[in-house]
Motif scaffolding. Structure first.
Motif, PDB file in Angstrom:
ATOM      1  N   UNK A 137      19.869 -13.742  40.670  1.00 66.66           N
ATOM      2  CA  UNK A 137      19.635 -12.930  41.858  1.00 66.66           C
ATOM      3  C   UNK A 137      19.824 -11.448  41.569  1.00 66.66           C
ATOM      4  N   UNK A 138      19.166 -10.637  42.392  1.00 73.49           N
ATOM      5  CA  UNK A 138      19.359  -9.188  42.342  1.00 73.49           C
ATOM      6  C   UNK A 138      18.668  -8.546  43.534  1.00 73.49           C
ATOM      7  N   UNK A 139      19.186  -7.393  43.932  1.00 75.36           N
ATOM      8  CA  UNK A 139      18.591  -6.589  44.994  1.00 75.36           C
ATOM      9  C   UNK A 139      18.222  -5.234  44.409  1.00 75.36           C
ATOM     10  N   UNK A 140      16.953  -4.898  44.479  1.00 76.92           N
ATOM     11  CA  UNK A 140      16.466  -3.580  44.073  1.00 76.92           C
ATOM     12  C   UNK A 140      16.287  -2.771  45.362  1.00 76.92           C
ATOM     13  N   UNK A 141      17.175  -1.814  45.665  1.00 81.67           N
ATOM     14  CA  UNK A 141      17.126  -1.108  46.936  1.00 81.67           C
ATOM     15  C   UNK A 141      15.982  -0.095  47.047  1.00 81.67           C
ATOM     16  N   UNK A 142      15.492   0.389  45.928  1.00 83.54           N
ATOM     17  CA  UNK A 142      14.424   1.381  45.977  1.00 83.54           C
ATOM     18  C   UNK A 142      13.540   1.222  44.752  1.00 83.54           C
ATOM     19  N   UNK A 143      12.563   0.341  44.851  1.00 81.52           N
ATOM     20  CA  UNK A 143      11.693   0.109  43.700  1.00 81.52           C
ATOM     21  C   UNK A 143      10.538   1.113  43.648  1.00 81.52           C
ATOM     22  N   UNK A 144      10.381   1.935  44.689  1.00 81.74           N
ATOM     23  CA  UNK A 144       9.421   3.036  44.647  1.00 81.74           C
ATOM     24  C   UNK A 144       7.962   2.647  44.761  1.00 81.74           C
ATOM     25  N   UNK A 145       7.679   1.408  45.041  1.00 74.35           N
ATOM     26  CA  UNK A 145       6.301   0.946  45.150  1.00 74.35           C
ATOM     27  C   UNK A 145       6.270  -0.378  45.896  1.00 74.35           C
ATOM     28  N   UNK A 169      14.129  -7.222  33.886  1.00 72.65           N
ATOM     29  CA  UNK A 169      14.314  -8.237  34.925  1.00 72.65           C
ATOM     30  C   UNK A 169      15.563  -9.070  34.658  1.00 72.65           C
ATOM     31  N   UNK A 170      15.715  -9.559  33.446  1.00 70.05           N
ATOM     32  CA  UNK A 170      16.788 -10.501  33.169  1.00 70.05           C
ATOM     33  C   UNK A 170      18.164  -9.842  33.103  1.00 70.05           C
ATOM     34  N   UNK A 171      18.243  -8.580  32.677  1.00 72.81           N
ATOM     35  CA  UNK A 171      19.536  -7.885  32.747  1.00 72.81           C
ATOM     36  C   UNK A 171      20.031  -7.841  34.181  1.00 72.81           C
ATOM     37  N   UNK A 172      19.112  -7.590  35.122  1.00 74.74           N
ATOM     38  CA  UNK A 172      19.482  -7.521  36.541  1.00 74.74           C
ATOM     39  C   UNK A 172      19.733  -8.908  37.112  1.00 74.74           C
ATOM     40  N   UNK A 173      18.827  -9.841  36.865  1.00 69.71           N
ATOM     41  CA  UNK A 173      18.923 -11.175  37.460  1.00 69.71           C
ATOM     42  C   UNK A 173      20.123 -11.979  36.933  1.00 69.71           C
TER      43      UNK A 173
END
Length: 185
Positions: free
Chosen positions: A53-61, A75-79
């Motif tokens: 899991x992960x939440x990207x608060x501002x992916x800009x697109x 992706x995997x570092x975050x997830x």
């Protein structure tokens, strides 16, 4: 410590998209919940390989396009919450051999002591393979300082987590293909 009463919190409810990736050959299934904002996205994947899991608060697109453009490492570092790498004990023997050789070449160990240290340390590796007990024995060896210097000199090889790699291959990539198909419709 601040106490928050439930009555003070406003609980909201929203809809999310759940993508189901079926198992191939009996394993590799995943349910991926995607909560998209205008330029934010939250992922919760419950899979054969664990929870990611992960939440990207501002992916800009556009969030779905953002997800489609993520590299494996990004992706995997975050997830995996930064736990993409795991110990790789299959490389510890080489690290121990190089450390003992270096100690011998630097004259920190005699030839006889180097042979004994190498034999002992590889014996610990054969017996304990990895983890706390292996490092305990290496640390308590008479020639620990000569061979490793300090704790940071100990065997530390890592590899990509097999469960993270399997998640990527069997669940994430099919999910991303589904997102791309959805975007192109």
């Amino acid at each position: 410590m601040r106490m928050v009463r439930w009555s003070q919190k406003k609980i909201t409810k929203s809809q999310v998209d759940v993508y189901r990736v079926p198992a191939l050959h009996g394993e590799g299934w995943g349910n991926i919940a995607v909560d998209c904002g205008e330029k934010s996205v939250s992922i919760l994947a419950d899979t054969d390989y664990g929870v990611f899991s992960h939440y990207w608060p501002n992916c800009g697109m556009d969030p779905k396009e953002f997800l489609c453009g993520l590299s494996f490492r990004s992706a995997m570092d975050k997830l995996t919450d930064g736990k993409l790498k795991v110990p790789d004990p299959s490389k510890y023997a080489r690290e121990i051999k190089l450390s003992v050789l270096s100690a011998y070449q630097n004259e920190s160990l005699t030839k006889k002591k180097a042979k004994k240290a190498l034999s002992d340390m590889l014996g610990y590796l054969d017996e304990y393979a990895q983890g706390e007990i292996l490092f305990y024995h290496l640390y308590n060896h008479d020639d620990y300082e000569a061979v490793f210097g300090d704790y940071e000199g100990m065997p530390s090889s890592t590899m990509v987590s097999p469960s993270a790699q399997s998640f990527w291959d069997d669940v994430w990539l099919p999910f991303i293909q589904g997102l791309k198909d959805e975007i192109n419709e």
